[in-house]
Design an enzyme around this catalytic site. Structure first.
Site, PDB file in Angstrom:
ATOM      1  N   ASP A 232       3.738  -3.776 -15.508  1.00  0.00           N
ATOM      2  CA  ASP A 232       5.040  -3.257 -15.942  1.00  0.00           C
ATOM      3  C   ASP A 232       5.528  -4.110 -17.112  1.00  0.00           C
ATOM      4  O   ASP A 232       5.424  -5.338 -17.075  1.00  0.00           O
ATOM      5  CB  ASP A 232       6.017  -3.340 -14.753  1.00  0.00           C
TER       6      ASP A 232
ATOM      7  N   ASN B  42       8.751  -3.265 -18.660  1.00  0.00           N
ATOM      8  CA  ASN B  42      10.197  -3.107 -18.873  1.00  0.00           C
ATOM      9  C   ASN B  42      11.036  -3.299 -17.606  1.00  0.00           C
ATOM     10  O   ASN B  42      12.207  -2.938 -17.577  1.00  0.00           O
ATOM     11  CB  ASN B  42      10.495  -1.744 -19.511  1.00  0.00           C
TER      12      ASN B  42
ATOM     13  N   ASP C 251      11.092  -1.845 -14.703  1.00  0.00           N
ATOM     14  CA  ASP C 251      11.505  -0.738 -13.821  1.00  0.00           C
ATOM     15  C   ASP C 251      10.621  -0.626 -12.580  1.00  0.00           C
ATOM     16  O   ASP C 251      10.765   0.304 -11.788  1.00  0.00           O
ATOM     17  CB  ASP C 251      11.558   0.591 -14.583  1.00  0.00           C
TER      18      ASP C 251
ATOM     19  N   ASP D  37       3.148   0.478 -17.141  1.00  0.00           N
ATOM     20  CA  ASP D  37       3.321   1.364 -18.296  1.00  0.00           C
ATOM     21  C   ASP D  37       2.316   1.030 -19.398  1.00  0.00           C
ATOM     22  O   ASP D  37       1.533   0.083 -19.286  1.00  0.00           O
ATOM     23  CB  ASP D  37       4.768   1.286 -18.802  1.00  0.00           C
TER      24      ASP D  37
ATOM     25  N   ASP E 205      -7.669  11.014 -18.240  1.00  0.00           N
ATOM     26  CA  ASP E 205      -7.956  11.777 -17.026  1.00  0.00           C
ATOM     27  C   ASP E 205      -7.459  13.200 -17.257  1.00  0.00           C
ATOM     28  O   ASP E 205      -6.279  13.401 -17.534  1.00  0.00           O
ATOM     29  CB  ASP E 205      -7.185  11.130 -15.857  1.00  0.00           C
TER      30      ASP E 205
ATOM     31  N   ASP F 238      -8.548   6.559  -5.126  1.00  0.00           N
ATOM     32  CA  ASP F 238      -8.501   7.362  -3.898  1.00  0.00           C
ATOM     33  C   ASP F 238      -9.194   6.661  -2.738  1.00  0.00           C
ATOM     34  O   ASP F 238      -9.270   7.223  -1.638  1.00  0.00           O
ATOM     35  CB  ASP F 238      -9.199   8.716  -4.121  1.00  0.00           C
TER      36      ASP F 238
HETATM   37  C1  GLC Z   1      -8.561  13.977  -7.420  1.00  0.00           C
HETATM   38  C2  GLC Z   1      -7.773  12.729  -7.736  1.00  0.00           C
HETATM   39  C3  GLC Z   1      -6.755  12.527  -6.669  1.00  0.00           C
HETATM   40  C4  GLC Z   1      -5.824  13.719  -6.680  1.00  0.00           C
HETATM   41  C5  GLC Z   1      -6.603  15.028  -6.532  1.00  0.00           C
HETATM   42  C6  GLC Z   1      -5.765  16.199  -6.916  1.00  0.00           C
HETATM   43  O1  GLC Z   1      -9.327  13.855  -6.289  1.00  0.00           O
HETATM   44  O2  GLC Z   1      -8.637  11.644  -7.890  1.00  0.00           O
HETATM   45  O3  GLC Z   1      -6.040  11.334  -6.833  1.00  0.00           O
HETATM   46  O4  GLC Z   1      -4.915  13.614  -5.632  1.00  0.00           O
HETATM   47  O5  GLC Z   1      -7.721  15.074  -7.378  1.00  0.00           O
HETATM   48  O6  GLC Z   1      -5.529  16.217  -8.299  1.00  0.00           O
END
Ligand code: GLC
Length: 543
Positions: A21, A23, A25, A29, A98, A316
């Site tokens: 972080d 700033n 909050d 970021d 992503d 995940d």
């Molecule tokens: C992928 C991501 C996960 C997300 C899911 C839905 O598995 O890695 O974090 O919740 O897709 O977008």
């Protein structure tokens, strides 16, 4: 630039909300990431995969995008993103974004339009079925709980969502939607991004009437078009997340002709502590012999006809040192052992933030400490199904996605140096012991070990193209394999357990290769005929 530069690259994944972080909050970021680029350069990585930073209502921490061409204000601005790309480039680090293309947020402009009327031009960007309120099109369940179908009274139809109700699925059958997606990707490519990670890409070709979500009939047709219209116009790394990939399918995804992606993230190894037909929450010990077979299959199956991603962790998954290592007395040794086994293989390694410090699961003891939508949903479902609070918490302590999402531990200052404010999720209380500042100062740290592994991969071509042979297949403790090319051979040998292990396989290999040189080792004393708890080595010899 070499088209397949990513083969000898090492990728570092950042979960932006938890990295740094700037700033106060309490949320990480883009300026925070910029500040930490020297750290990443020191580690030696070549590219950073950023979990989503686009504009989002954050129902699923950014995996629900409401504007693909803007940055969410909690992370910064588009100008910050451009600065990050430029600053990273100065350090030879590429930025991988992503892409969440299976679904958008229900707050995306397309969806707001789509739900206005059936003849709205955006209606067909999503997946709809006629029906009556209360009579669901079918019984398909969404990943984050409840039905896959949600009623919209304005249009008298249900929309389809594989994830949360705020993540409506996009309709890839619609060529106009596909074209909008391509234009958006080209726009990011123009900004100089180094590649893309494609979220749940094997779920885009859904056929809900046939209850097909993964690997739909048109999947590879869609991906080839996507790749042709966008990625192939640059020298990008592209990695598709594909929970449903097997080796045959991965050969298509990572075809060396570049027609689809560079590689896929597949999870077969990750299931080796889950019993078939059970959920991830139903805990079961790691089956090492099977794990080794899984790696053998992928390492030999894609050799010369595809490419592997190598990873233990992501946002995940729980922390690997807590999962398959030992996060108590052998934390350092086991973190290094796991890194050795993985980085010795063929493929592109991914390091998830904090893995290089040996960061551990967080061990939250109360449900109020968790933040993740999947965790909250599991808690509700298991409570309703009659599980006890203690059982549920035990599963979450082992497997909740929040284990990998607690703030990066930079120093032993308050909140581990992550923020001067209140962090959005608690910092792991072990940050006084485990933090980057301490690791950087200690030549025997997990960090320095990762640094060395990365360096070794770059110095020795055999890591890139040596053929993989699994040794001691049935051994319950040892994970050993060789990598071989015309002139050299590597031996990777590791004790995957906390008990000493007979290292006969290593001794035999050493006798056959008397000139072998020890490249890396996670104990100070020279390796003997018995491997110590979590001991790991890599040797190199010429033929
Ligand atoms: C992928 C991501 C996960 C997300 C899911 C839905 O598995 O890695 O974090 O919740 O897709 O977008």
């Amino acid at each position: 630039m070499k088209k397949d530069w990513w083969k000898d690259a090492v990728i570092y994944q950042i979960y932006p909300r938890s990295f740094q972080d700037s700033n106060g909050d309490g949320v990480g970021d883009l300026q925070g990431i910029i500040k930490r680029l020297p750290y990443l350069e020191k580690l030696g990585i070549d590219a950073v995969w950023l979990s989503p930073v686009y504009r989002s209502p954050m129902d699923d921490n950014g995996y629900d995008i409401s504007d693909y061409q803007d940055i969410d204000p909690i992370f910064g601005t588009l100008a910050d993103m451009e600065e990050l790309i430029a600053e990273a480039k100065k350090r030879n680090i590429r930025i991988i974004m992503d892409l969440v293309l299976n679904h958008s947020s229900d707050e995306h402009r397309w969806f707001l339009e789509a739900k206005k009327s059936k003849d709205n031009p955006y209606h067909d960007y999503y997946v709809w079925r006629d029906g009556k309120e209360g009579e669901l099109p079918n019984d398909m369940k969404a990943c984050f709980g409840g039905s896959c179908w949600e009623w919209v009274p304005e249009v008298g139809q249900y929309y389809f969502h594989q994830f949360s109700v705020k993540q409506p699925d996009l309709n890839w059958e619609n060529p106009k939607l596909r074209q909008e997606i391509y234009n958006m990707i080209l726009w990011w490519m123009d900004k100089g991004v180094g590649g893309f990670r494609l979220d749940v890409i094997d779920q885009i070709a859904k056929e809900p009437d046939q209850k097909i979500t993964q690997n739909g009939p048109r999947l590879h047709e869609f991906i080839r078009e996507l790749s042709r219209e966008t990625f192939q116009k640059g020298a990008l790394i592209t990695v598709g997340e594909a929970w449903g990939a097997d080796v045959e399918r991965a050969k298509l995804y990572s075809n060396p002709d570049g027609s689809e992606f560079s590689m896929v993230f597949q999870f077969e190894h990750i299931h080796m502590d889950q019993l078939p037909g059970k959920e991830k929450w139903d805990l079961s010990p790691l089956r090492l012999v099977e794990l080794k077979q899984v790696y053998k299959k992928w390492q030999t199956g894609l050799y010369n006809c595809g490419w592997n991603s190598l990873f233990w962790n992501n946002h995940d998954l729980p922390r690997i040192v807590s999962r398959w290592g030992n996060d108590k007395e052998y934390r350092v040794e086991s973190a290094k052992m796991l890194a050795t086994v993985l980085h010795g293989m063929q493929g592109t390694p991914y390091i998830y933030e904090g893995e290089e410090l040996g960061m551990t699961n967080v061990g939250f003891t109360d449900i109020s400490q968790y933040r993740d939508i999947e965790t909250m949903n599991m808690y509700r479902e298991r409570k309703a199904a009659g599980y006890s609070e203690a059982e549920i918490l035990k599963s979450l302590q082992a497997k909740s996605r929040d284990n990998g999402r607690t703030p990066m531990q930079w120093s032993d200052e308050e909140n581990a140096g992550f923020t001067t404010g209140t962090p959005w999720i608690s910092v792991n209380s072990n940050y006084h012991e485990i933090n980057a500042e301490k690791e950087l100062a200690d030549p025997d740290s997990v960090f320095c070990y990762y640094q060395k592994l990365i360096h070794l991969r770059k110095e020795n071509r055999i890591f890139l193209d040596g053929a993989f042979t699994l040794l001691a297949e049935q051994d319950q403790q040892i994970f050993a394999y060789t990598r071989t090319d015309e002139t050299e051979e590597l031996l990777v040998c590791a004790n995957f357990t906390k008990d000493p292990a007979d290292a006969g396989v290593m001794e035999a290999w050493k006798q056959a290769h008397p000139d072998a040189e020890l490249l890396i080792h996670n104990y100070k004393e020279a390796p003997g005929s018995t491997l110590k708890p979590y001991e790991a080595v890599i040797y190199r010899a010429s033929h």
